[in-house]
Write a protein that holds these residues in place. Structure first.
Motif, short mmCIF file in Angstrom:
data_model
loop_
_atom_site.label_atom_id
_atom_site.label_comp_id
_atom_site.label_asym_id
_atom_site.label_seq_id
_atom_site.Cartn_x
_atom_site.Cartn_y
_atom_site.Cartn_z
N GLU A 44 0.84 -1.20 0.00
CA GLU A 44 0.00 0.00 0.00
C GLU A 44 0.88 1.25 0.00
O GLU A 44 0.53 2.26 -0.64
CB GLU A 44 -0.93 0.00 1.22
N MET A 45 2.02 1.20 0.67
CA MET A 45 2.96 2.33 0.65
C MET A 45 3.47 2.57 -0.77
O MET A 45 3.64 3.72 -1.18
CB MET A 45 4.12 2.06 1.60
N ARG A 46 3.69 1.49 -1.50
CA ARG A 46 4.10 1.66 -2.89
C ARG A 46 2.96 2.24 -3.73
O ARG A 46 3.18 3.18 -4.50
CB ARG A 46 4.53 0.32 -3.50
N ARG A 47 1.78 1.70 -3.56
CA ARG A 47 0.65 2.15 -4.36
C ARG A 47 0.36 3.63 -4.14
O ARG A 47 0.06 4.37 -5.09
CB ARG A 47 -0.60 1.32 -4.00
N SER A 48 0.46 4.09 -2.90
CA SER A 48 0.14 5.48 -2.57
C SER A 48 1.26 6.45 -2.93
O SER A 48 1.05 7.67 -2.94
CB SER A 48 -0.16 5.59 -1.07
N GLY A 49 2.46 5.93 -3.19
CA GLY A 49 3.60 6.79 -3.48
C GLY A 49 4.44 7.11 -2.26
O GLY A 49 5.51 7.73 -2.38
N GLU A 50 3.99 6.68 -1.08
CA GLU A 50 4.72 6.97 0.16
C GLU A 50 6.10 6.32 0.16
O GLU A 50 7.08 6.92 0.65
CB GLU A 50 3.92 6.47 1.36
N LEU A 51 6.20 5.12 -0.38
CA LEU A 51 7.49 4.42 -0.40
C LEU A 51 8.54 5.23 -1.12
O LEU A 51 9.62 5.53 -0.57
CB LEU A 51 7.33 3.05 -1.06
N LEU A 52 8.27 5.62 -2.35
CA LEU A 52 9.24 6.37 -3.14
C LEU A 52 9.50 7.75 -2.54
O LEU A 52 10.63 8.25 -2.57
CB LEU A 52 8.74 6.50 -4.58
N GLU A 53 8.49 8.36 -2.00
CA GLU A 53 8.63 9.69 -1.41
C GLU A 53 9.68 9.72 -0.32
O GLU A 53 10.38 10.73 -0.12
CB GLU A 53 7.27 10.16 -0.85
N ASN A 54 9.83 8.61 0.38
CA ASN A 54 10.83 8.53 1.45
C ASN A 54 12.25 8.71 0.91
O ASN A 54 13.15 9.11 1.65
CB ASN A 54 10.72 7.20 2.19
N GLY A 55 12.45 8.42 -0.36
CA GLY A 55 13.77 8.57 -0.94
C GLY A 55 14.29 10.00 -0.90
O GLY A 55 15.51 10.22 -0.87
N LYS A 56 13.39 10.96 -0.85
CA LYS A 56 13.79 12.36 -0.82
C LYS A 56 14.48 12.73 0.50
O LYS A 56 15.14 13.76 0.60
CB LYS A 56 12.58 13.26 -1.05
N LYS A 57 14.32 11.86 1.52
CA LYS A 57 14.94 12.12 2.82
C LYS A 57 16.29 11.42 2.97
O LYS A 57 16.99 11.61 3.96
CB LYS A 57 14.01 11.67 3.94
N ILE A 58 16.67 10.61 1.98
CA ILE A 58 17.92 9.86 2.07
C ILE A 58 19.08 10.72 1.60
O ILE A 58 19.03 11.29 0.51
CB ILE A 58 17.82 8.56 1.24
N ARG A 59 20.12 10.78 2.41
CA ARG A 59 21.29 11.59 2.09
C ARG A 59 22.53 10.75 1.80
O ARG A 59 23.51 11.27 1.26
CB ARG A 59 21.59 12.55 3.25
N CYS A 60 22.52 9.49 2.16
CA CYS A 60 23.69 8.64 1.97
C CYS A 60 23.74 8.09 0.54
O CYS A 60 22.72 8.09 -0.17
CB CYS A 60 23.68 7.49 2.96
N PRO A 61 24.90 7.59 0.10
CA PRO A 61 24.97 6.94 -1.21
C PRO A 61 24.11 5.68 -1.25
O PRO A 61 24.02 4.94 -0.28
CB PRO A 61 26.46 6.59 -1.34
#
Length: 262
Positions: A185-202
């Motif tokens: 459901e996180m994938r379907r809603s876009g929440e999963l990918l949105e979390n990538g914007k908070k990642i700072r590491c390689p």
């Protein structure tokens, strides 16, 4: 601890997360091999929610590791370390996504058809029957889930090494259904990918070209949201690269190179 296996000698700075929620121990051969040169932890995710598994991983990292750590995740485990890095950036040096599931729903729609089309007629019919049964089965019906998993394993590999260490995993069906329902459901809603914007590491993603989970479903979305992203496609390689005859050596070369970066 019951939810943790240790490989190699301390200090522990590398953590390998297993795929398929509830499939504890599935990455043991990979963790064991990487542990020949360093301390590696192989956690067993036991919680029944996504946030619970993130918190469980945090406790293990803080209690047993010298941070920041390098997190490797296979399949569902790739999503887990991705979400962990978004929430606990101070604990993470870099992450490696191995055979990740696609990050957007439209890339996921053809996975099962790809798998079924790689089966013979009888196996394809049995897989369809199992899917129907599982949709109506009790949460604790492990036998059906195990049979389904073994059947689909035939579709996920290109050419396995004869001497590859294979681990028999008894899937906890309750963990699987609970966590996967939430994660999908996180994938379907876009929440999963949105979390990538908070990642700072390689972030490094390694993917096989024969994996039924489409490579473009990982490379394209993550290229849009991550600041420091590298994608490596392995030829003649399925869903478990460390077991593949043609791609295994290259897979380990790529991973070892990533683990040795400073």
């Amino acid at each position: 601890m019951d939810n943790l296996r240790m490989h190699g000698d301390p200090p522990y700075r590398v953590v390998v997360a297993h795929g398929k929620p509830g499939a504890a121990g599935a990455v043991a051969p990979l963790a064991k091999e990487l542990g020949k040169r360093r301390g590696v932890l192989e956690p067993y995710q036991t919680k029944k929610t996504v946030s619970g598994q993130i918190e469980e991983l945090r406790e293990i990292v803080e209690n047993y590791c010298i941070s920041p750590v390098i997190l490797l995740g296979h399949s569902w485990g790739a999503w887990l370390v991705f979400l962990f890095a978004a929430e606990h950036s101070d604990l993470v040096d870099r992450i490696v996504l191995i055979s990740s599931g696609p990050f957007e729903q439209h890339h996921a729609s053809g996975i099962m058809n790809t798998r079924l089309n790689r089966l013979g007629a009888k196996e394809k019919a049995r897989a369809g029957k199992l899917m129907s049964l599982l949709n109506n089965a009790e949460l604790k019906d492990r036998e059906l889930l195990s049979e389904f998993r073994k059947l689909l394993a035939k579709t996920d590999h290109f050419d396995l090494l004869e001497d590859a260490e294979r681990v028999e995993v008894n899937i906890d069906a309750e963990i699987y259904k609970s966590v996967w329902t939430e994660a999908s459901e996180m994938r379907r809603s876009g929440e999963l990918l949105e979390n990538g914007k908070k990642i700072r590491c390689p972030v490094l993603a390694v993917h096989g070209d024969y994996d039924p989970h489409p490579a473009e479903g990982v490379e394209i979305p993550l290229s849009r949201v991550l600041e420091n992203f590298t994608f490596r496609l392995l030829e003649r390689c399925g869903h478990m690269p460390w077991m593949e005859r043609h791609a295994g050596k290259e897979f380990y070369r790529i991973v070892e190179e990533e683990l040795e970066k400073r």
